[in-house]
Design a protein around this motif. Sequence first.
Motif, short mmCIF file in Angstrom:
data_model
loop_
_atom_site.label_atom_id
_atom_site.label_comp_id
_atom_site.label_asym_id
_atom_site.label_seq_id
_atom_site.Cartn_x
_atom_site.Cartn_y
_atom_site.Cartn_z
N SER A 204 0.54 -1.22 0.02
CA SER A 204 -0.03 -0.07 -0.06
C SER A 204 0.76 1.32 0.14
O SER A 204 2.08 1.39 0.23
N GLY A 205 0.37 2.22 -0.42
CA GLY A 205 1.08 3.39 -0.38
C GLY A 205 0.10 4.84 -0.65
O GLY A 205 -1.14 4.58 -0.75
N SER A 206 0.72 5.85 -0.83
CA SER A 206 0.02 7.07 -1.18
C SER A 206 0.68 7.74 -2.40
O SER A 206 1.74 7.70 -2.91
N ALA A 207 -0.13 8.62 -3.01
CA ALA A 207 0.12 9.26 -4.16
C ALA A 207 -0.53 10.45 -4.26
O ALA A 207 -1.70 10.35 -4.36
N GLY A 208 0.11 11.68 -4.33
CA GLY A 208 -0.73 12.94 -4.34
C GLY A 208 -1.57 12.73 -3.24
O GLY A 208 -1.28 12.76 -2.29
N ASP A 209 -2.90 13.19 -3.40
CA ASP A 209 -3.86 13.15 -2.06
C ASP A 209 -4.48 11.80 -1.95
O ASP A 209 -5.21 11.60 -1.02
N GLY A 210 -4.19 10.91 -2.81
CA GLY A 210 -4.89 9.57 -2.63
C GLY A 210 -3.92 8.46 -1.84
O GLY A 210 -2.77 8.60 -1.70
N THR A 211 -4.47 7.28 -1.82
CA THR A 211 -3.94 6.39 -1.04
C THR A 211 -4.41 4.92 -2.23
O THR A 211 -5.36 5.06 -2.88
N TRP A 212 -3.48 4.12 -2.17
CA TRP A 212 -3.62 2.82 -2.98
C TRP A 212 -3.24 1.67 -2.34
O TRP A 212 -2.33 1.46 -1.19
N ILE A 213 -3.96 0.20 -2.56
CA ILE A 213 -3.44 -0.97 -2.13
C ILE A 213 -3.30 -1.90 -3.60
O ILE A 213 -4.16 -1.78 -4.20
N ALA A 214 -2.22 -2.56 -3.34
CA ALA A 214 -1.97 -3.39 -4.46
C ALA A 214 -1.41 -4.84 -4.12
O ALA A 214 -0.81 -4.86 -3.12
N ALA A 215 -2.27 -5.85 -4.72
CA ALA A 215 -1.72 -7.20 -4.08
C ALA A 215 -1.74 -8.14 -5.24
O ALA A 215 -2.15 -7.98 -6.23
N ARG A 216 -1.03 -9.16 -5.05
CA ARG A 216 -1.13 -10.30 -5.93
C ARG A 216 -1.75 -11.66 -5.36
O ARG A 216 -1.58 -12.05 -4.28
N LEU A 217 -2.76 -12.29 -6.12
CA LEU A 217 -3.39 -13.42 -5.95
C LEU A 217 -2.39 -14.61 -5.94
O LEU A 217 -1.56 -14.53 -6.83
N LYS A 218 -2.28 -15.58 -4.86
CA LYS A 218 -1.02 -16.44 -4.72
C LYS A 218 -1.52 -17.46 -6.21
O LYS A 218 -2.48 -17.53 -6.62
N GLU A 219 -0.30 -17.98 -6.49
CA GLU A 219 -0.29 -18.81 -7.74
C GLU A 219 -1.04 -19.98 -7.48
O GLU A 219 -1.84 -20.61 -8.30
N THR A 220 -1.14 -20.44 -6.21
CA THR A 220 -2.08 -21.76 -5.92
C THR A 220 -3.05 -21.26 -4.85
O THR A 220 -2.88 -20.60 -3.98
N ARG A 221 -4.44 -21.55 -5.11
CA ARG A 221 -5.30 -21.10 -4.39
C ARG A 221 -5.68 -22.24 -3.16
O ARG A 221 -5.28 -23.31 -3.41
#
Length: 221
Positions: A204-221
């Motif tokens: 997660s992080g911020s950019a400008g006035d905003g924030t974001w969350i980024a994630a990867r789904l695991k290769e095996t469920r």
Amino acid sequence: MIRRVPAQRQSPDRKTVLFGKTICRLVAVAPWAWPLIASSVGRFFDRAADGWDERTDAGSAEHLATLASGLDALGLKPERVLDLGCGTGAGTLFLSREFPQASIRGVDLSDSMIEKARAKIGLDPEGRVSFRTGDASKLPFGDDSFDLVTQVNMPVFFRQITRVLRPGGGLILASSLGDRTPFSTPEKLVRRRLGSLGFDPIHSGSAGDGTWIAARLKETR
Ligand SMILES: C[S@@+](CC[C@H](N)C(=O)[O-])C[C@H]1O[C@@H](n2cnc3c(N)ncnc32)[C@H](O)[C@@H]1O
């Protein structure tokens, strides 16, 4: 190209912030309740579509900064991208420029938003970019259909995202005004849900006035 930030961006009023945040929290913890409010939310955004870009600066560098930062964190080269709650298509078209080989789908609950988004598609003989009306709670796509799912300022339908994302695929949840974004879900709650659904790592992080969350789904469920 990202549009320059105009001098004035209208801040959402307190009632809208409360309305949006309540809906996002409800969708995150009790998604079964969504059908009870879906049509009211759709009508709200149908009414908001006229003048949306001017009022919210959709498509400006400021508005898209969170999406851009989330992309940097994931470092993916997706071939199939889905932008949920695409509104007038600013984020979707940004993704189409970032990934000129990928097919990009934008989905939104509101017919009026989709109409405005479609009007922005330029020359696209291969139909690489398309917009359709749809509900993120029951997506009209098969399992594992996308390498990347994004959304900017939109409630999170965790199970549907997990279903349509292929193993190893990426997710970006962006809030262009951070905690002041009306349609945003608290990071703690998002992290808990993503962790339980098999997303790892979660950035997660911020950019400008905003924030974001980024994630990867695991290769095996
Ligand atoms: C705050 S707007 C953001 C629009 C666009 N992403 C932007 O940043 O300009 C939220 C959008 O999500 C759409 N939306 C809300 N719930 C949705 C759902 N269940 N499925 C698809 N779209 C939805 C609304 O119609 C609206 O266009």
